[in-house]
Design a protein around this motif. Structure first.
Motif, PDB file in Angstrom:
ATOM      1  N   PRO A 100       0.794  -1.232   0.000  1.00  0.00           N
ATOM      2  CA  PRO A 100       0.000   0.000   0.000  1.00  0.00           C
ATOM      3  C   PRO A 100       0.828   1.285   0.000  1.00  0.00           C
ATOM      4  O   PRO A 100       0.371   2.294  -0.518  1.00  0.00           O
ATOM      5  N   SER A 101       2.014   1.254   0.551  1.00  0.00           N
ATOM      6  CA  SER A 101       2.843   2.466   0.643  1.00  0.00           C
ATOM      7  C   SER A 101       3.979   2.376  -0.368  1.00  0.00           C
ATOM      8  O   SER A 101       5.095   2.001  -0.037  1.00  0.00           O
ATOM      9  N   GLU A 109      -2.606   4.127  -5.279  1.00  0.00           N
ATOM     10  CA  GLU A 109      -3.161   3.499  -4.075  1.00  0.00           C
ATOM     11  C   GLU A 109      -2.281   2.371  -3.570  1.00  0.00           C
ATOM     12  O   GLU A 109      -2.029   2.247  -2.375  1.00  0.00           O
ATOM     13  N   ALA A 110      -1.817   1.517  -4.484  1.00  0.00           N
ATOM     14  CA  ALA A 110      -1.019   0.362  -4.086  1.00  0.00           C
ATOM     15  C   ALA A 110      -0.453  -0.304  -5.334  1.00  0.00           C
ATOM     16  O   ALA A 110      -0.892  -0.039  -6.444  1.00  0.00           O
TER      17      ALA A 110
END
Length: 130
Positions: A100-101, A109-110
């Motif tokens: 996700p990050s 978003e991912a």
């Protein structure tokens, strides 16, 4: 082809190609689809006739929280190898890992990597997509 799904297992790990990812770590979300014949377990109601998904979770946890890899592709491959090696009832596995990050300078978003692995003679062509 029957399957068991383990969805959205969340782990903290140190996988990534950049030094800051290895130093700080980050959250990863893993989902599995385990392909096997569930008929014997459906008939017997015995854990020994299926795959113990608590044990599968532990296999995934050990990979995700273990030694760091550069690529999600490698992490997914390791999970597939471990789970197939430890659970002989499985005919195949689908592994999805989401990061996700993502360290990308932009709106995203991912990132997700997905792979399927089958035992030799497995039924990859016989299953239907859900």
């Amino acid at each position: 082809m029957d399957s068991i799904l383990l969805r959205n297992m969340t782990f903290y790990g140190y996988h990534g190609a950049f030094p800051e990812e290895k130093a700080m770590g980050q959250r990863f979300v893993v989902s599995l689809e385990l392909y096997l014949d569930l008929g014997p377990a459906g008939a017997s109601d015995q854990l020994g006739d299926t795959v113990n998904y608590a044990a599968v979770y532990e296999d995934v946890r050990q990979v995700m929280e273990g030694p760091a890899y550069n690529l999600l592709e490698r992490v997914a491959q390791r999970i597939a190898e471990e789970v197939l090696a430890r659970h002989p009832r499985l005919q195949g596995i689908r592994v999805e890992i989401e990061k996700p990050s993502v360290p990308i300078p932009g709106a995203i978003e991912a990132v997700r990597v997905a792979m399927e692995r089958w035992r030799p003679g497995g039924s990859a062509g016989q299953r239907t997509r859900r």
